[in-house]
Design a protein around this motif. Structure first.
Motif, PDB file in Angstrom:
ATOM      1  N   ILE A  45     -25.318  29.441 -54.117  1.00 25.75           N
ATOM      2  CA  ILE A  45     -23.963  29.961 -54.511  1.00 25.75           C
ATOM      3  C   ILE A  45     -22.120  29.306 -55.086  1.00 25.75           C
ATOM      4  O   ILE A  45     -21.720  28.260 -53.738  1.00 25.75           O
ATOM      5  CB  ILE A  45     -23.180  30.956 -53.149  1.00 25.75           C
ATOM      6  CG1 ILE A  45     -24.739  31.983 -52.517  1.00 25.75           C
ATOM      7  CG2 ILE A  45     -22.147  31.592 -53.528  1.00 25.75           C
ATOM      8  CD1 ILE A  45     -24.316  33.149 -51.766  1.00 25.75           C
ATOM      9  N   ALA A  46     -21.759  29.182 -55.378  1.00 27.16           N
ATOM     10  CA  ALA A  46     -20.211  28.884 -55.895  1.00 27.16           C
ATOM     11  C   ALA A  46     -18.920  29.391 -55.560  1.00 27.16           C
ATOM     12  O   ALA A  46     -19.768  30.946 -56.185  1.00 27.16           O
ATOM     13  CB  ALA A  46     -20.457  27.441 -56.522  1.00 27.16           C
ATOM     14  N   ILE A  47     -17.950  29.074 -55.277  1.00 26.96           N
ATOM     15  CA  ILE A  47     -17.070  29.952 -55.768  1.00 26.96           C
ATOM     16  C   ILE A  47     -15.741  29.208 -57.017  1.00 26.96           C
ATOM     17  O   ILE A  47     -15.052  28.168 -55.918  1.00 26.96           O
ATOM     18  CB  ILE A  47     -16.411  30.710 -54.189  1.00 26.96           C
ATOM     19  CG1 ILE A  47     -15.070  31.458 -53.949  1.00 26.96           C
ATOM     20  CG2 ILE A  47     -15.693  28.938 -53.682  1.00 26.96           C
ATOM     21  CD1 ILE A  47     -14.199  32.637 -52.930  1.00 26.96           C
ATOM     22  N   LEU A  78     -16.421  24.802 -53.965  1.00 27.58           N
ATOM     23  CA  LEU A  78     -15.668  25.080 -54.283  1.00 27.58           C
ATOM     24  C   LEU A  78     -15.761  24.746 -56.033  1.00 27.58           C
ATOM     25  O   LEU A  78     -15.566  23.830 -55.513  1.00 27.58           O
ATOM     26  CB  LEU A  78     -14.655  25.054 -53.486  1.00 27.58           C
ATOM     27  CG  LEU A  78     -12.849  26.014 -54.253  1.00 27.58           C
ATOM     28  CD1 LEU A  78     -12.550  25.864 -52.769  1.00 27.58           C
ATOM     29  CD2 LEU A  78     -12.439  25.384 -55.100  1.00 27.58           C
ATOM     30  N   ILE A  79     -15.083  25.568 -57.471  1.00 27.17           N
ATOM     31  CA  ILE A  79     -15.395  25.022 -58.518  1.00 27.17           C
ATOM     32  C   ILE A  79     -13.850  25.129 -59.351  1.00 27.17           C
ATOM     33  O   ILE A  79     -13.468  26.307 -58.626  1.00 27.17           O
ATOM     34  CB  ILE A  79     -16.766  25.670 -59.157  1.00 27.17           C
ATOM     35  CG1 ILE A  79     -17.738  25.699 -58.431  1.00 27.17           C
ATOM     36  CG2 ILE A  79     -16.333  25.244 -60.104  1.00 27.17           C
ATOM     37  CD1 ILE A  79     -18.621  26.497 -59.257  1.00 27.17           C
ATOM     38  N   ARG A  80     -13.299  24.127 -59.190  1.00 24.45           N
ATOM     39  CA  ARG A  80     -12.477  24.411 -60.384  1.00 24.45           C
ATOM     40  C   ARG A  80     -12.331  23.385 -61.702  1.00 24.45           C
ATOM     41  O   ARG A  80     -12.823  22.451 -61.488  1.00 24.45           O
ATOM     42  CB  ARG A  80     -11.166  23.646 -58.836  1.00 24.45           C
ATOM     43  CG  ARG A  80     -10.653  24.314 -57.856  1.00 24.45           C
ATOM     44  CD  ARG A  80      -9.661  25.557 -58.297  1.00 24.45           C
ATOM     45  NE  ARG A  80      -8.590  24.939 -57.960  1.00 24.45           N
ATOM     46  CZ  ARG A  80      -7.960  26.504 -59.013  1.00 24.45           C
ATOM     47  NH1 ARG A  80      -8.233  27.727 -58.880  1.00 24.45           N
ATOM     48  NH2 ARG A  80      -6.779  25.726 -59.406  1.00 24.45           N
ATOM     49  N   ILE A 108     -22.518  32.099 -59.337  1.00 29.80           N
ATOM     50  CA  ILE A 108     -21.036  32.111 -59.022  1.00 29.80           C
ATOM     51  C   ILE A 108     -20.225  32.818 -58.447  1.00 29.80           C
ATOM     52  O   ILE A 108     -20.560  34.166 -59.780  1.00 29.80           O
ATOM     53  CB  ILE A 108     -20.611  31.597 -59.995  1.00 29.80           C
ATOM     54  CG1 ILE A 108     -21.361  30.531 -60.183  1.00 29.80           C
ATOM     55  CG2 ILE A 108     -18.923  30.587 -60.395  1.00 29.80           C
ATOM     56  CD1 ILE A 108     -21.666  29.584 -61.311  1.00 29.80           C
ATOM     57  N   LEU A 109     -19.298  33.064 -57.306  1.00 32.33           N
ATOM     58  CA  LEU A 109     -18.379  34.338 -57.238  1.00 32.33           C
ATOM     59  C   LEU A 109     -17.418  33.960 -58.556  1.00 32.33           C
ATOM     60  O   LEU A 109     -16.325  32.900 -57.391  1.00 32.33           O
ATOM     61  CB  LEU A 109     -17.918  34.296 -55.906  1.00 32.33           C
ATOM     62  CG  LEU A 109     -19.672  34.512 -55.221  1.00 32.33           C
ATOM     63  CD1 LEU A 109     -18.538  35.200 -54.090  1.00 32.33           C
ATOM     64  CD2 LEU A 109     -19.580  36.196 -55.727  1.00 32.33           C
ATOM     65  N   VAL A 110     -16.414  34.586 -59.363  1.00 31.94           N
ATOM     66  CA  VAL A 110     -15.119  34.227 -59.320  1.00 31.94           C
ATOM     67  C   VAL A 110     -14.373  35.507 -58.562  1.00 31.94           C
ATOM     68  O   VAL A 110     -14.434  36.155 -59.127  1.00 31.94           O
ATOM     69  CB  VAL A 110     -15.133  34.591 -60.938  1.00 31.94           C
ATOM     70  CG1 VAL A 110     -14.027  34.563 -61.893  1.00 31.94           C
ATOM     71  CG2 VAL A 110     -15.949  34.133 -62.533  1.00 31.94           C
ATOM     72  N   ARG A 155     -20.427  36.931 -61.087  1.00 28.73           N
ATOM     73  CA  ARG A 155     -20.183  37.368 -60.461  1.00 28.73           C
ATOM     74  C   ARG A 155     -18.378  37.930 -59.908  1.00 28.73           C
ATOM     75  O   ARG A 155     -17.994  36.841 -59.479  1.00 28.73           O
ATOM     76  CB  ARG A 155     -20.945  38.450 -58.906  1.00 28.73           C
ATOM     77  CG  ARG A 155     -20.824  40.044 -58.423  1.00 28.73           C
ATOM     78  CD  ARG A 155     -22.306  40.224 -57.973  1.00 28.73           C
ATOM     79  NE  ARG A 155     -21.966  38.934 -56.194  1.00 28.73           N
ATOM     80  CZ  ARG A 155     -21.273  39.647 -55.669  1.00 28.73           C
ATOM     81  NH1 ARG A 155     -20.537  40.510 -55.181  1.00 28.73           N
ATOM     82  NH2 ARG A 155     -22.282  38.885 -54.640  1.00 28.73           N
ATOM     83  N   VAL A 156     -17.860  39.111 -60.560  1.00 24.57           N
ATOM     84  CA  VAL A 156     -16.249  38.709 -60.129  1.00 24.57           C
ATOM     85  C   VAL A 156     -16.261  39.849 -59.707  1.00 24.57           C
ATOM     86  O   VAL A 156     -16.016  40.488 -59.169  1.00 24.57           O
ATOM     87  CB  VAL A 156     -15.469  38.946 -61.353  1.00 24.57           C
ATOM     88  CG1 VAL A 156     -14.636  39.254 -61.876  1.00 24.57           C
ATOM     89  CG2 VAL A 156     -16.328  38.558 -63.331  1.00 24.57           C
TER      90      VAL A 156
END
Ligand code: ADP
Length: 167
Positions: free
Chosen positions: A5-7, A88-90, A33-35, A67-68
């Motif tokens: 999972i990534a956020i 954590l994605i940026r 991925i959680l937005v 998923r938002v």
């Protein structure tokens, strides 16, 4: 193997094609991925938190791994821990983004070293694109439809018309 999972936290005021591109590419790396739509931002926002969530949901509904959610409002690292995110994605557009993201990543590392910060370089066609520039151009009725998901473009036009009527 456990689900990766990534956020992806941000203001998403509003979500642009630059964000969608980052999510498309992150979808190849992660299972979910959680937005995380932040609401307590210091930036003056055009859309409310609920509107930003609804717009992101509408724009991203075709992406099964995305998923938002609402950002908890606390530290992003704590939210990441809570949801079991490994990364954590940026997105990074330029040197200015890089310097900012580097300091955030280093600080996050002091709080939760197990969370890996993944910086994804912007696609060349979106390097100039930001939610704030979109708002600026749209305020003067510039056409930004090529830079936004269709649902977001419609909402931006409606929101600015509503604001102009109130003036
Ligand atoms: P924040 O207020 O946290 O910067 P934004 O919604 O502006 O929230 O951005 C969320 C993330 O998306 C950030 O990592 C930002 O660098 C990235 N981002 C924004 N626009 C683009 C773009 N055009 N290309 C790639 N990444 C982008």
């Amino acid at each position: 193997m456990s689900k990766k999972i990534a956020i992806f936290p941000g203001s998403f005021d509003p979500l642009t094609n630059g964000h969608v591109d980052i999510l498309t590419r992150a979808s190849r790396l992660f299972d979910e991925i959680l937005v995380a739509v932040a609401t307590n931002t210091s930036k003056q926002s055009l859309f409310t938190g609920d509107e930003r969530v609804a717009l992101a949901e509408a724009a991203l509904k075709g992406m099964p791994k995305v998923r938002v959610v609402r950002h908890t409002g606390g530290l992003t690292v704590d939210m990441a821990k809570e949801v079991g995110a490994a990364a954590l994605i940026r997105g990074v557009r330029n040197v200015k983004d890089f310097e900012y993201e580097e300091s955030i990543a280093m600080m996050n590392r002091t709080q939760y070293p197990e969370l890996e910060s993944i910086l994804i370089f912007s696609a060349p066609e979106y390097r100039f694109l930001s939610s704030s520039l979109i708002k600026e151009v749209a305020t003067f009725e510039g056409d930004v439809s090529a830079l936004l998901p269709p649902a977001v473009n419609t909402a931006v036009i409606a929101k600015l018309a509503e604001k102009n009527n109130k003036k």
